[in-house]
Scaffold this motif. Sequence first.
Motif: not given
Length: 482
Positions: A85-105
């Motif tokens: 639905r996000m895509h069909d309604e014209g919004h942009l989809i970006g990546i926030h990692n597969y799980v919400h975990k800090s890149n420092w770790l």
Amino acid sequence: MQTLLLWMFYISTFYAFIPALVSRMFGFRVFRRGKSKQEYALTFDDGPDPVYTPQLLDLLKRFDAKATFFVVGIHAEKHPELLKRMHDEGHLIGIHNYVHKSNWLMRPVTVRRQIARTEAVIRRVTGEGTTFYRPPWGIVNFFDISNSNGRRIVLWSSMFGDWKASIGAKQLAERMLKKLRGGEVMLLHDCGTTLGADAGAPQNMLIALEKLLVVAQERKLRSVRVDTLFCRESASRPATTERSNTSWFKRTLVFGWLLYERLFHVLFRLRPVRKEDTIFYYKRSTYHGPNVNMENGRWLEKGDAVVELHFDNKMLFQLGTTAKSMVHLAIQLIRIVKRQLPDLAYRIADDPKMNGIKAIYAVSMINRGPEKLGFQIRELPKGLFRIVSTLYLKLLFSVIHPSGPERLNEKRDEMVPKMIVMPIDTLFDRFWIGDSYHTSQGQSTTDSRDAAPVLHSGVTQDANAIQETVRASQAADTRSSS
């Protein structure tokens, strides 16, 4: 224990803290704000959420507002219909990692897998990939900003604490309206299940967002996707922007290094060779590297006491900004080191804690010329220390090098850190000006009457050596450019 702390300090500083500093404070290699006067960007992290994301999409559709969703892969996989639905309604989809975990770790390879796995979910549902990425909590590591692999890292110019329900919809709306202007990149959340967030907080966000969209409509401000705002900035960017960004990056790295050095000097009790304009700091240390045949059958072995030298980054940067070329930088550095080695000899001789020192030791990429001062150049053994030293010194030289990082890319194989070592009695033979000094091995060095002729006679030799370095470097530069 001290060695373990040292390693932890090195790794955390250069893998995490400095990259986070230069990206968050100065926007190096990240997109934080646009140039448009009438367009701003709404961005939403942590979703999609089966309760709040549909309500958010309904609200955006009502106001004909476009937004950017940085989705968590595991949530997107569970709710592909919301992704579609996000895509069909014209919004942009970006990546926030597969799980919400800090890149420092996470290791660099783990971060890459997180990104690839999330993109695979997006592509499978929408038929399109994405090049836009926001790391959880906006925290980047060294590899994120040094090798983005064509991805555009997006941070934000304003955030409002909307993940906390205690703020309330009224106060949240007031915070958001204060930041409503063209070019703004607003950080909001359409999911409350992330660590540290409140489950019901997105409901307040939806109420506050509706008020913001009403006011934006009255002010003729339009919410657009991040890629739209980014394209506006690229189109209006002058040709000199890249040089300006580099200049900001240099100043930021110097600022970060100065903070790092202060803490490093305190933790490991480094002392300056001079009170003002010192070129290096020093401390007594224990040698842990491979055995080194220094000269005349003498060996530096594991466990020997050494004086460990650390170049002053502030002075290196100042020299780099005024040097006409890398050869000029090396010549200036060699001359300054030569002038301050007598000070080092005096401090070692005057300090009872320095008894039993066998050699002075450092790691440097400027390893053409120090042998003229009595240093010996040795390869660093392969291993973690060599890898970390190479990463750090290349980052440093990309800033202080007169030609910038381009020269490093051209001569990547030549920019390798090496060990420079000088026996302690050689230091005193060449540079001690004072009463006779006796090493722990019972050898006496030249006294003050002999030291002056040695130093004066070396001036002509050093001048010739410097000219040889210049000619050799110029010849190498000519070959590399032909």
